[in-house]
Write an enzyme that holds these catalytic residues in place. Structure first.
Site, PDB file in Angstrom:
ATOM      1  CG  LEU A  88      -1.942  -1.146   1.275  1.00 10.85           C
ATOM      2  CD1 LEU A  88      -2.631  -1.182   2.631  1.00 10.85           C
ATOM      3  CD2 LEU A  88      -2.976  -1.022   0.166  1.00 10.85           C
TER       4      LEU A  88
ATOM      5  CB  ALA B 142       2.298   6.583   3.530  1.00  9.82           C
TER       6      ALA B 142
ATOM      7  CG  ASP C 155       4.133   3.837  -4.377  1.00  7.58           C
ATOM      8  OD1 ASP C 155       3.275   3.315  -5.108  1.00  7.58           O
ATOM      9  OD2 ASP C 155       5.088   3.199  -3.885  1.00  7.58           O
TER      10      ASP C 155
END
Length: 390
Positions: free
Chosen positions: A120, A125, A167
């Site tokens: 993910l 992130a 991403d």
């Protein structure tokens, strides 16, 4: 949140602020961003939270609720090469920021991920959430593309992953209830709203129980195989080409692949086949989303997963099994690996009215097939979300 609790216990006060960056999924356009292809993406309502406070002495002291080792360094004394732990993303982000902007204020903070690691874009992130916090305490403002490219450079130049900008772009540019359609060659993009005529959907995430690191996976090898395919096609067709490190499959017309693809070694041909077919799926997917046809969109996702297995040749046995189980379920519009596909998780767009049966049936079948991972498998139902607030 646990990160707030840990911060308060460690520092005896409330954090000054919270930083959050969402995770992303890429339903279409898998494995093509590093070749400057086109992608589809969503940010989701789960991600990385950082509870933090400013440290005026310039020290950065970060903890993670997911990893035991603490990271500590000074903003003016950052290692110029990676150490080999989870904090390399923080060091790389601080180093690259310091090359452009004066960093005087450090951070104390606690990082918390709301989903298991793998598939993910948790590394991107973490990087973006940390950069947001570090910029905030140093009064630095980054434009979206500067943030994207700096975070990408952390992965490429400091950590050593030959990733594209998929991403970071999803985590910065996405908007709730919109599909991001991005051309990674020129950074042009469109946010396509969900049609009012579209059937309802939610994003399901199925974690296989296997965590992974792109640094130690075959990710970089796959990138080189794609570039080798481009180099070969250019040579066979008489196209001009430069240095190997600058060549990408996007530089090669599809007609050239159709004519000379069979001259390539089979492995390189398969990588090129995935690139050209996946780029076309991303284009067709954007059009299907624009029309509100989620059934056609879902079929493209499942085809993308098949290409990842057979042409890109990624996916552990567990992920292949999970993909097979998911795509047989009633109420699943389409599903595939999420991320690089060597371990991690699968994602699917599903009809929310089938969520309970999908969760139950997939868990039963997966745990039966892979009993050693029964205690680590997990399911999450997510919504689309806005990108990072910066």
């Amino acid at each position: 949140m646990k990160c707030i609790e840990v911060f308060e216990n460690k520092y005896g006060r409330e954090p000054d602020a919270m930083s959050f960056c969402p995770y992303r999924i890429c339903p279409l356009g898998a494995h093509v961003d590093h070749q400057l292809g086109k992608i589809n993406g969503f940010a989701i309502d789960k991600g990385i939270h950082i509870a933090y406070g400013a440290k005026r002495n310039g020290i950065i002291e970060m903890r993670s609720v997911n990893f035991p080792k603490r990271a500590q360094f000074h903003v003016r004394d950052i290692p110029d090469s990676r150490v080999g732990d989870w904090a390399d993303y923080l060091r790389g982000a601080a180093l690259l920021l310091a090359e452009k902007y004066p960093l005087r204020t450090g951070l104390c903070g606690v990082i918390e991920g709301t989903l298991p690691i793998g598939g993910l874009s948790s590394s991107a992130a973490v990087t973006i959430a940390f950069m947001a916090a570090l910029c905030k305490v140093n009064n630095i403002t980054l434009e979206p593309m500067e943030l994207i490219l700096t975070a990408k450079a952390v992965e490429n130049n400091y950590v050593g992953v030959s990733s594209g900008k998929l991403d970071q772009s999803c985590e910065v540019l996405c908007k709730k209830d919109h599909l991001l359609y991005l051309d990674t060659k020129d950074d042009s993009y469109e946010l396509i709203p969900s049609s009012p005529n579209m059937k309802p959907y939610k994003i399901a995430v199925f974690f296989s129980g296997l965590e992974h690191s792109l640094v130690s996976s075959k990710y970089n090898l796959r990138v080189d195989e794609c570039k080798a395919a481009a180099y070969g096609l250019m040579a066979f067709s008489g196209m001009d080409y430069g240095k190997f490190e600058t060549v990408r499959l996007r530089d090669v017309p599809k007609a050239v692949f159709n004519q000379y693809g069979n001259k390539l070694p089979e492995v390189w041909r398969k990588r090129a086949e995935n690139f050209f077919s996946e780029t076309e799926r991303a284009e067709r997917g954007a059009e299907a989303w624009r029309k509100g046809n989620i059934e056609d969109y879902g079929k493209l996702i499942t085809q993308s997963g098949y290409s990842s297995i057979n042409s890109y040749e990624s996916g552990s046995e567990e992920l292949k099994g999970l993909y097979e189980i998911i795509t047989k379920q009633d109420g699943v519009y389409g599903g595939r690996f999420s991320g690089a596909g060597f371990k991690g998780c699968c994602m699917a767009l599903i009809d929310p009215s089938f969520a309970e049966s999908i969760e139950k049936n997939v868990a039963e079948e997966y745990k039966k097939r892979f009993p050693k991972l029964a205690d680590k498998y997990s399911f999450y139902l997510c919504e689309s979300a806005d990108g990072v607030k910066f």
